[in-house]
Scaffold this motif. Structure first.
Motif, PDB file in Angstrom:
ATOM      1  N   PRO A  60     -10.810   1.305  -0.204  1.00 44.94           N
ATOM      2  CA  PRO A  60     -12.142   1.684  -0.090  1.00 44.94           C
ATOM      3  C   PRO A  60     -12.439   3.261   0.480  1.00 44.94           C
ATOM      4  O   PRO A  60     -13.415   3.818  -0.327  1.00 44.94           O
ATOM      5  CB  PRO A  60     -12.814   0.811   0.875  1.00 44.94           C
ATOM      6  N   ALA A  61     -11.521   3.541   1.305  1.00 44.42           N
ATOM      7  CA  ALA A  61     -11.733   4.850   1.703  1.00 44.42           C
ATOM      8  C   ALA A  61     -11.369   6.031   0.591  1.00 44.42           C
ATOM      9  O   ALA A  61     -12.219   7.119   0.540  1.00 44.42           O
ATOM     10  CB  ALA A  61     -10.903   5.246   2.890  1.00 44.42           C
ATOM     11  N   VAL A  81      -5.770  11.708   2.768  1.00 47.14           N
ATOM     12  CA  VAL A  81      -4.677  10.511   2.052  1.00 47.14           C
ATOM     13  C   VAL A  81      -5.150  10.044   0.969  1.00 47.14           C
ATOM     14  O   VAL A  81      -6.406   9.369   1.252  1.00 47.14           O
ATOM     15  CB  VAL A  81      -3.802   9.656   3.309  1.00 47.14           C
ATOM     16  N   ALA A  82      -4.349   9.493  -0.057  1.00 49.54           N
ATOM     17  CA  ALA A  82      -5.046   8.702  -0.990  1.00 49.54           C
ATOM     18  C   ALA A  82      -3.992   7.550  -0.993  1.00 49.54           C
ATOM     19  O   ALA A  82      -2.959   7.642  -1.136  1.00 49.54           O
ATOM     20  CB  ALA A  82      -4.992   9.372  -2.282  1.00 49.54           C
ATOM     21  N   TRP A 117       0.790  -1.127   0.050  1.00 44.77           N
ATOM     22  CA  TRP A 117      -0.063  -0.153   0.043  1.00 44.77           C
ATOM     23  C   TRP A 117       0.950   1.273  -0.058  1.00 44.77           C
ATOM     24  O   TRP A 117       1.999   1.287   0.679  1.00 44.77           O
ATOM     25  CB  TRP A 117      -0.809  -0.030   1.102  1.00 44.77           C
ATOM     26  N   LEU A 118       0.509   2.163  -0.676  1.00 43.56           N
ATOM     27  CA  LEU A 118       1.349   3.406  -1.153  1.00 43.56           C
ATOM     28  C   LEU A 118       0.298   4.625  -0.490  1.00 43.56           C
ATOM     29  O   LEU A 118      -0.861   4.687  -1.030  1.00 43.56           O
ATOM     30  CB  LEU A 118       1.675   3.788  -2.425  1.00 43.56           C
ATOM     31  N   ASP A 119       0.715   5.353   0.243  1.00 43.14           N
ATOM     32  CA  ASP A 119      -0.011   6.693   0.820  1.00 43.14           C
ATOM     33  C   ASP A 119       0.473   7.969   0.158  1.00 43.14           C
ATOM     34  O   ASP A 119       1.675   8.318   0.330  1.00 43.14           O
ATOM     35  CB  ASP A 119      -0.016   6.978   2.303  1.00 43.14           C
TER      36      ASP A 119
END
Length: 403
Positions: free
Chosen positions: A161-162, A171-172, A130-132
């Motif tokens: 999902p968020a 944050v993406a 996962w990358l933020d």
């Protein structure tokens, strides 16, 4: 009687002896083909570094994949390989699709398995993580806009999902396949068609560990068997001697022991005064001060005062009544005065005896002497009672005569 499956087993096949004298049984391929379906719910899990114990892996996998039913089982296949049975087909498919899981601070690779398959640990040329992305411009906070941003770092797979529902715009988060051998940059710049540039911060909640000794990906220096020992105290290669937790604890224990020794020395030099000591001498000014233990005899002196001063209100009443009767009967007065003198003399004697007793308490008395003194005080008080009763009766008579 032992319990088992309802189906009763039978003897099948023929056995023969080998040249070594051991028994051998031949099984046809049809048996293997019939039993292939019973392995469909199994997967193989492999680790690059030191693998956790089967019990730890069982607890972790059930907590992640089956927290309610907890029906996942774990069996050890090789030193760094395990067979995991997942009865739920939906969960099984989810685990296989992701391919790699973060277990015990290291990557765990999962794949389909069937009997006869020789497991090989895959190389970490690509890792899904996962990358933020923080401070993403709102104009690019979309699936297509994030594809342009994430494409500079790896291959984006899907949005969190968020992020897809736009419920957490700070944050993406994007699930991305990256090359673990390349360092992850702190930020990536985004340029508009107008030429304006904005900075987007990049981070990841987890990245595969890198060994400081062999520079390999997927394990750390602690789990590498040929890593040199950097701490001789605990025979560990994960930290240096200066950062050893055992040496720190030993230093703190030594400091505590030194403090205790200093306290003991201070107590030996300056001992506390004992309460049982009968007398003490203070020679600082040339005077001698005697401690007779007044705390021990405080209760006795309070009892003595109560017995000596017995009903002072009654004594005042008797004095007033004697003055009233003095005008009517001088003869009785004289006799009463003599009796009062005698009683006062007796009281004086008793007070003198009490004063002598008080002076006697200047030294520490024993229990027997205290009991004897209490008896004397009670006898003196009892001797005064009849005289006072006589005085009261005479005063009452004088009052009745005057009336």
């Amino acid at each position: 009687m032992a319990e088992g499956s309802n189906r009763k087993m039978k003897c099948k096949g023929e056995s023969f002896l080998l040249e070594s004298g051991e028994i051998c049984v031949s099984i046809p391929n049809s048996v293997i083909e019939k039993s292939e379906h019973i392995w469909e719910s199994f997967i193989i899990a492999q680790f690059h570094g030191k693998a956790p114990s089967p019990g730890d892996l069982h607890a972790i996998t059930n907590g992640i994949w089956s927290s309610k039913l907890r029906n996942i089982t774990v069996s050890k296949l090789l030193k760094k390989a395990f067979l995991i049975k997942i009865p739920c087909p939906i969960t099984w498919q989810k685990v296989i699709v992701q391919g790699m899981w973060h277990i015990d601070n290291q990557p765990m690779f999962v794949a389909k398995w069937k009997p006869g398959l020789q497991p090989e640990i895959p190389e970490l040329t690509s890792v899904p993580v996962w990358l933020d992305f923080h401070n993403v411009p709102p104009q690019f906070y979309s699936e297509e806009g994030l594809e342009h941003i994430v494409g500079a770092l790896g291959d984006p797979l899907f949005l969190h999902p968020a992020t897809a529902n736009m419920t957490k715009l700070e944050v993406a988060r994007v699930f991305t396949i990256i090359d673990p051998s390349k360092p992850l940059p702190e930020a990536i710049n985004v340029r508009f068609d107008s030429g304006h540039v904005e900075r987007v911060e990049v981070s990841s909640p987890w990245l595969p560990p890198t060994c400081e000794h062999c520079k390999g990906v997927g394990h750390n220096i602690k789990s590498w068997p040929t890593a040199p020992i950097t701490c001789p105290t605990c025979q560990s290669s994960g930290h240096k001697l200066e950062d050893c937790p055992r040496s720190k604890t030993s230093e703190t224990s030594k400091g505590e022991e030194e403090k205790k020794k200093k306290k003991k020395k201070k107590k030996a030099k300056h001992p506390k005064p004992s309460t049982e000591q009968a007398s003490k001498e203070d020679t600082s000014e040339g005077n001698i001060v005697i401690d007779i233990g007044l705390d021990a005899i405080g209760d006795i002196t309070s009892n003595e005062k109560e017995t000596v001063v017995a009903n002072p209100a009654e004594e005042q009443d008797s004095d007033v009544e004697s003055q009233l009767s003095a005008d009517s009967e001088p003869e009785e007065n004289s006799s009463e005065e003599e009796q009062e003198k005698s009683s006062s003399d007796e009281e004086g004697e008793s007070s003198e005896s009490l004063s002598s007793d008080d002076s006697g308490f200047s030294q520490v008395t024993s229990k027997k002497t205290r009991k004897q003194q209490k008896k004397k005080e009670r006898q003196a008080a009892m001797a005064l009672k009849p005289q006072r009763e006589k005085e009261l009766s005479r005063s009452k008579r004088s009052k009745s005569r005057n009336l």
